[in-house]
Design a protein around this motif. Structure first.
Motif, short mmCIF file in Angstrom:
data_model
loop_
_atom_site.label_atom_id
_atom_site.label_comp_id
_atom_site.label_asym_id
_atom_site.label_seq_id
_atom_site.Cartn_x
_atom_site.Cartn_y
_atom_site.Cartn_z
N PHE A 47 16.69 -54.67 37.35
CA PHE A 47 15.66 -55.70 37.48
C PHE A 47 16.25 -57.07 37.19
O PHE A 47 17.12 -57.22 36.33
CB PHE A 47 14.50 -55.42 36.53
CG PHE A 47 13.79 -54.11 36.80
CD1 PHE A 47 12.74 -54.05 37.70
CD2 PHE A 47 14.21 -52.95 36.16
CE1 PHE A 47 12.09 -52.84 37.95
CE2 PHE A 47 13.57 -51.74 36.40
CZ PHE A 47 12.51 -51.69 37.31
N GLU A 52 9.91 -58.94 35.44
CA GLU A 52 9.87 -58.07 36.61
C GLU A 52 9.87 -56.60 36.20
O GLU A 52 9.14 -55.78 36.77
CB GLU A 52 11.08 -58.36 37.51
CG GLU A 52 11.13 -57.52 38.78
CD GLU A 52 12.37 -57.81 39.60
OE1 GLU A 52 13.26 -56.92 39.70
OE2 GLU A 52 12.47 -58.94 40.14
N GLN A 55 6.39 -55.71 34.84
CA GLN A 55 5.40 -55.67 35.92
C GLN A 55 5.54 -54.41 36.75
O GLN A 55 4.55 -53.72 37.04
CB GLN A 55 5.56 -56.91 36.81
CG GLN A 55 5.07 -58.20 36.17
CD GLN A 55 5.45 -59.42 36.98
OE1 GLN A 55 6.47 -59.44 37.68
NE2 GLN A 55 4.64 -60.46 36.90
N GLN A 56 6.76 -54.08 37.15
CA GLN A 56 6.97 -52.97 38.08
C GLN A 56 7.02 -51.61 37.40
O GLN A 56 6.51 -50.63 37.94
CB GLN A 56 8.27 -53.21 38.88
CG GLN A 56 8.22 -54.44 39.78
CD GLN A 56 9.47 -54.57 40.64
OE1 GLN A 56 10.20 -53.61 40.84
NE2 GLN A 56 9.72 -55.78 41.13
N ALA A 57 7.62 -51.54 36.23
CA ALA A 57 7.83 -50.24 35.59
C ALA A 57 6.71 -49.85 34.63
O ALA A 57 6.53 -48.66 34.33
CB ALA A 57 9.16 -50.23 34.83
N ALA A 60 2.27 -51.84 36.55
CA ALA A 60 1.83 -51.44 37.88
C ALA A 60 1.05 -50.13 37.86
O ALA A 60 0.12 -49.95 38.66
CB ALA A 60 3.03 -51.32 38.82
N ASP A 61 1.41 -49.22 36.95
CA ASP A 61 0.76 -47.90 36.92
C ASP A 61 -0.09 -47.69 35.66
O ASP A 61 -0.54 -46.57 35.42
CB ASP A 61 1.83 -46.79 36.99
CG ASP A 61 2.60 -46.84 38.29
OD1 ASP A 61 1.99 -47.15 39.33
OD2 ASP A 61 3.82 -46.57 38.26
#
Length: 340
Positions: A47, A52, A55-57, A60-61
């Motif tokens: 990343f 980032e 947010q993504q890891a 997001a879920d």
């Protein structure tokens, strides 16, 4: 400016993160009484930034959106932009108000979190190396060879446990035995000096392995720490075996030096993946011999227990304990807490 009020607790849910040079570990604490939720482990190289990665890891879920965050980072915390020592990420707490939706961010040193973990973890997460018994509320030391060499102290005062972060991994280290004097000239130096981190970390083990090989004009076979450790523990490569013995001896000497500095009758705690993997080598006796070889204080050193922390997410446990029971710890957040 970072907030100077360190008395108020954090607002839940709290995002906690342990940011190392190679890996970053995250989890979300829903409330003051909950256990760690799902843990997310990412490679920092995957990343561009911590924002980032979160947010993504993580976000997001996740159905839970954190309001606060406590991060432990591998490097000194100074100012509104915090670069990591062994990773290109830069932590910008004020920017996280908009990028991550946070309103309160605390940033600690990674080994402060490891020190907090010492009193947060139970005996089931400790592997004892040698003799000695801990004295209640006595000073303690934590050190861990990993991407670098982390060091922190832990003292008890005024009814609180107070972590003492530092850069002890960069202390000078030198030869003592006749064999040391053959090996040390071949160690790679930084600006002419050999610090603990030139031996006592992943790349340091590779450095030691190459130096042992060069001392006898041998050609090294391995280039990765895991390869060297595996070969040494399996007894399949004589150079790797000696390199690991050298590593363990130097770790014992350094741990003993730090134990003297803090007079850590509460114990010395080895943390991180490398220590966990080499427990058999640490138990062979070479480590304790080097640790205790501190004349005129041999008896003092014999009385100090040494443990390997075996919990895979010790730093997160320490951060969680701080977030849930801040009154238990004397963690100074002046200059290290940002509020929207």
């Amino acid at each position: 400016m970072a907030d100077r009020d360190n008395r108020a607790g954090l607002q839940f849910p709290v995002l906690i993160g342990d940011i190392g040079g190679t890996n970053a570990r995250f989890a979300i604490l829903a409330d003051a009484g909950s256990d760690l939720g799902q843990t997310h482990i990412v490679q920092t190289a995957s990343f561009a930034s911590i924002d980032e990665a979160v947010q993504q890891a993580v976000l997001a879920d996740s159905p839970v959106k954190p309001r606060s965050a406590v991060f432990a980072v591998a490097g000194p915390v100074d100012g509104d932009e915090i670069p990591l020592t062994n990773c290109p990420w830069i932590v910008r707490p004020k920017a996280m108000f908009s990028t991550l939706g946070l309103s309160d961010v605390v940033v600690l040193n990674d080994f402060e979190a490891q020190a907090l973990a010492v009193v947060a973890l139970g005996d089931e997460h400790l592997e004892k190396i040698g003799a000695g018994e801990p004295e209640p509320n006595a000073s303690r030391v934590v050190l861990g060879p990993g991407t670098g060499l982390g060091v922190a102290g832990l003292i008890h005062s005024g009814g609180k446990w107070i972590p003492v972060p530092g850069e002890g991994g960069h202390m000078d280290i030198g030869p003592r035995s006749a064999r040391d004097h053959q090996i040390f000239p071949h160690l790679e130096k930084i600006e002419g000096r050999i610090s603990g981190e030139q031996i006592l970390c992943g790349r340091g083990l590779v450095n030691a392995y190459r130096a042992v090989a060069a001392a006898d004009s041998n050609t090294p076979r391995f280039s990765k720490p895991a390869e060297i450790t595996a070969a040494a523990l399996a007894g399949s490569d004589a150079v790797a075996e000696e390199a690991l013995r050298f590593f363990v001896t130097c770790l014992g000497r350094t741990a003993g030096d730090l134990a003297l500095v803090f007079k850590s009758r509460g114990g010395v705690y080895l943390t991180g993946g490398i220590a966990q993997k080499i427990v058999p080598a640490l138990k062979e006796g070479r480590f304790r011999e080097a640790f205790e070889d501190k004349a005129p204080h041999r008896e003092l050193m014999r009385s100090m227990p040494v443990y390997v922390i075996t919990h895979p997410l010790a730093a997160l446990s320490g951060l969680a304990a701080f977030a849930q029971t801040p009154a238990r710890f004397g963690v100074e957040t002046d200059g290290r807490r940002w509020r929207a």
